[in-house]
Structures are given as structure tokens and as C-alpha cells.
Design a protein around this motif. Structure first.
Motif, PDB file in Angstrom:
ATOM      1  N   GLU A   1       0.844  -1.187   0.000  1.00  8.79           N
ATOM      2  CA  GLU A   1       0.000   0.000   0.000  1.00  8.79           C
ATOM      3  C   GLU A   1       0.877   1.233   0.000  1.00  8.79           C
ATOM      4  OE1 GLU A   1      -2.437  -0.897   3.587  1.00  8.79           O
ATOM      5  OE2 GLU A   1      -4.117  -0.309   2.315  1.00  8.79           O
TER       6      GLU A   1
ATOM      7  N   GLU B   1       0.222   5.159   0.698  1.00 13.70           N
ATOM      8  CA  GLU B   1      -0.807   6.095   1.137  1.00 13.70           C
ATOM      9  C   GLU B   1      -0.572   7.496   0.593  1.00 13.70           C
ATOM     10  OE1 GLU B   1      -1.047   5.962   5.353  1.00 13.70           O
ATOM     11  OE2 GLU B   1      -1.847   3.918   5.414  1.00 13.70           O
TER      12      GLU B   1
ATOM     13  N   LEU C   1      -5.261   6.341  -1.124  1.00 15.28           N
ATOM     14  CA  LEU C   1      -4.204   5.449  -1.593  1.00 15.28           C
ATOM     15  C   LEU C   1      -3.714   5.875  -2.966  1.00 15.28           C
ATOM     16  CD1 LEU C   1      -5.667   1.941  -0.642  1.00 15.28           C
ATOM     17  CD2 LEU C   1      -3.741   3.102   0.448  1.00 15.28           C
TER      18      LEU C   1
ATOM     19  N   ALA D   1      -2.411   0.281  -4.352  1.00 15.15           N
ATOM     20  CA  ALA D   1      -2.480  -0.826  -3.404  1.00 15.15           C
ATOM     21  C   ALA D   1      -2.553  -2.129  -4.197  1.00 15.15           C
ATOM     22  CB  ALA D   1      -3.691  -0.695  -2.484  1.00 15.15           C
TER      23      ALA D   1
END
Length: 357
Positions: free
Chosen positions: A151, A153, A159, A162
């Protein structure tokens, strides 16, 4: 078609007998193979049994109707039954044709799911995060095992991208129609004048590739290790457990930081890499074969805008089959069936038409 159905029925009965054999029961590999094959054949065999019953009932009803010496009440009953029986036979034939459409061998595989923010800045990242959570909820509702492999961020909590592995029998058959551009229309949290903005996220769904599908040579790999970031606790964030793989011939880069073990992360990163390389190889084949690109439902081209999520109207529109529903909250909570089932039906109908044509 009848000869094929009778052959499949005979095969099913043969498997049923084999499953009663103690020698088969004690052979776990053979038992697993036969049990899987039985499960694949059972829907066809049951549908064919029902169709045979309807055909026999129609024959008997027509015989009664044609017998002038038969009791008038029985002839009247037969006359009333025949239209319904014919409708049932027509529907049964359509169902059998659908069941006889060859299955895609990839349908039973696990899935590598990738979600990336597209155009729209932070709003696109927020939407990408919501899509990713939607898919995780849906997968868990289906009883699949979900492992988040990586992931990245965004600043506002969404996001950038991911990657997840979704494990379970038939996972690819369930998720295969989600590849493409997903567009969102709503008022962003940062919008002060209440204007609706349009943003997008990109979804890629890849069947998990086996080693026999894609051969990766050691000389073609660059392997980097680094400390995992984000959630995970002290040991995850201070040891070089995360792995980044670069496939030099294609410049394909994957990374995994899900596990505390570098070896486990290496294995999962290799799984993702093989799946991406398989997808690239398949895309090259599809680009050459125009027949494989006829169906927007089945092509899975990530450049296609496949769906729009309109939050002010609580509306979801799937552009491939011109389907609109007003169940946005339930859909984002992981209840994808109202869209996925019509997509599957459209895909199967087109495959059947192509086979018959």
C-alpha cells in the motif's frame, strides 16, 4: 448437443462409482481431482435430468391429446400443460447451452488485484482507497482470503496504489470484470463551493500465474530489500524485510512488505511479478487477435472507462452493458452482485453467440 449431454451424464455416473471405491478414497490426490470434476459436471447433469423429465412429460401430454379415445378431462388437462412444458423446454435448452460453454481455465485461479489513483489528485487517491476497501469487503463476504501485499498512502488518507492477493476457488471468475477505469463524480471534501468534480481510479485484476506459465530467469532480476513502511509495528519497520523486484527485460517493478519475513515477501513479490508478466503476454496476444477484442465485457482493457459512481444521485452506471442502479451505499459496502451478475450473464451470452456463429 444431446449426444454431448449423454456423454457427460455417463462420465458423471462413472465418477460417482469411482468415489465409492476405497482405493480412490485413500488416494487424496485422485480423490481431490475426481471431487473437483464431479462438482464441475453436477450442474450440467442436474439440468439435463430436469430437461429429460420435461421432454418426457411433453411427449406424454401430446400422446394424450392425440388419443381420441382418452377421457375428455385428461385431454383438456394435457392441452393446458403443453404450452407451459414447451416454455420450460425452451428455457431449459438455453440454460444447457449456457452450461456447456467452455470454462476459462483461469477462472478457478487466485487473483492479484491492483488499484491505483488516476486523474483527480487527492480526490482520486481517496476514491482509490474506497474502491480498495470495497473489494476487500466483497472478497471477505465471498469467503475469500485477502492478503494486502503493498500500500502507498496519499497525504489526505487515500491510496496512491495498493496491491492485494485474493485466494479462493473461482476468485478470478468473480473479479475478472473489474479491470478498467472507474470514474467518480462527487463534491470533494476540499471543495468550498459545492461543485461536483470528476476523478478516476484504475483497477487491474490478474489471474495468479504459476511458475509453469511464466519462466523468470535469475539474471533478469534485480532484487532490493528495504525497511517496511506504514503499519506494522517496530520489528517490521526496522528490519530489511520488504522486497522490491525489477524485471530488467520489461522494466516491471513490484514490491511486497506485507510479511515480517523477507523470504515470504520475496515469494509473494514473485507471484505478483509472474502475474503481471502473464497479463502483458496475454495483452500482446489480444492485440493481435481482433476476435478476442470484440467484447467490452470480456476484454479487461484498463484504458476503458467501465463504470461511473455518481454520489449525489447514489447512482452506479456500468457502461459495458448500459446498466444503471441506485444502490451506491450498498455497493461501496461490498455488495457488488447487482452489477456483477448481469455482467457475467452478458459475457456468457456473447461467448455462446460467438461459439454458435
Amino acid at each position: 448437443m444431446f449426444d454431448q449431454l449423454e456423454s457427460l451424464d455417463a462420465k458423471f455416473q462413472e465418477i460417482e462409482a469411482q468415489l465409492q471405491d476405497p482405493a480412490i478414497v485413500s488416494d487424496s490426490k485422485k480423490l481431490r481431482e475426481l471431487t473437483k470434476l464431479r462438482a464441475e459436471l453436477e450442474p450440467v447433469v442436474l439440468a439435463w435430468a430436469e430437461q429429460r423429465t420435461r421432454l418426457k412429460q411433453l411427449e406424454e401430454a401430446e400422446g394424450i391429446l392425440g388419443d381420441k379415445d382418452m377421457d375428455p378431462e385428461l385431454r383438456e388437462m394435457a392441452e393446458m400443460e403443453i404450452p407451459d412444458l414447451k416454455k420450460g423446454i425452451e428455457a431449459g435448452e438455453a440454460e444447457l447451452k449456457r452450461l456447456l460453454v467452455p470454462k476459462d481455465p483461469k477462472d478457478a485461479r487466485n487473483v492479484i488485484l491492483e488499484v491505483r489513483a488516476g486523474t483527480g489528485g487527492e480526490e482520486a487517491a481517496l476514491f482509490a482507497g474506497e474502491l480498495f476497501r470495497m473489494y476487500i469487503r466483497f472478497a471477505e463476504r465471498k469467503g475469500f482470503k485477502v492478503s494486502v501485499l503493498d500500500e502507498s498512502e496519499a497525504d489526505m488518507g487515500g491510496l496512491k496504489e495498493a496491491v492485494a492477493e485474493i485466494e479462493g476457488d473461482g476468485a478470478y471468475s468473480v473479479f475478472r470484470f473489474e479491470s478498467g477505469v472507474h470514474r467518480v463524480q462527487r463534491v470533494p471534501k476540499t471543495e468550498t463551493q459545492g461543485r461536483i468534480h470528476t476523478s478516476a481510479a484504475t483497477v487491474a485484476v490478474m489471474p495468479e500465474a504459476d511458475e509453469v506459465d511464466i519462466q523468470i530467469h535469475e539474471k533478469d532480476l534485480r532484487i532490493d530489500t528495504f525497511c517496511s513502511g506504514g503499519k506494522g509495528g517496530q520489528s517490521v519497520n526496522t528490519t530489511y524485510s520488504a522486497v522490491r523486484l525489477t524485471h530488467l527485460p520489461t522494466n516491471t517493478v513490484v514490491q511486497c512488505q506485507d510479511e515480517r519475513s523477507q523470504l515470504k515477501n520475496m515469494a509473494k513479490a514473485m507471484t505478483v511479478l509472474r502475474s503481471r508478466l502473464l497479463e502483458k503476454a496475454q495483452a500482446e496476444v489480444d492485440a493481435v487477435s481482433s476476435a478476442l477484442r470484440k467484447s467490452q465485457v470480456g476484454s479487461g482493457d484498463r484504458s476503458e472507462k467501465i463504470r461511473t459512481y455518481n454520489f449525489p444521485q447514489s447512482r452506479i452506471t456500468d457502461h459495458r452493458i448500459n446498466l444503471t442502479i441506485h444502490q451506491l451505499d450498498a455497493f461501496m459496502a461490498g455488495q457488488l452482485e447487482p452489477v456483477l451478475e448481469p455482467l457475467r450473464a452478458a459475457f456468457e451470452a456473447e461467448r455462446l453467440q460467438q461459439l454458435q456463429g
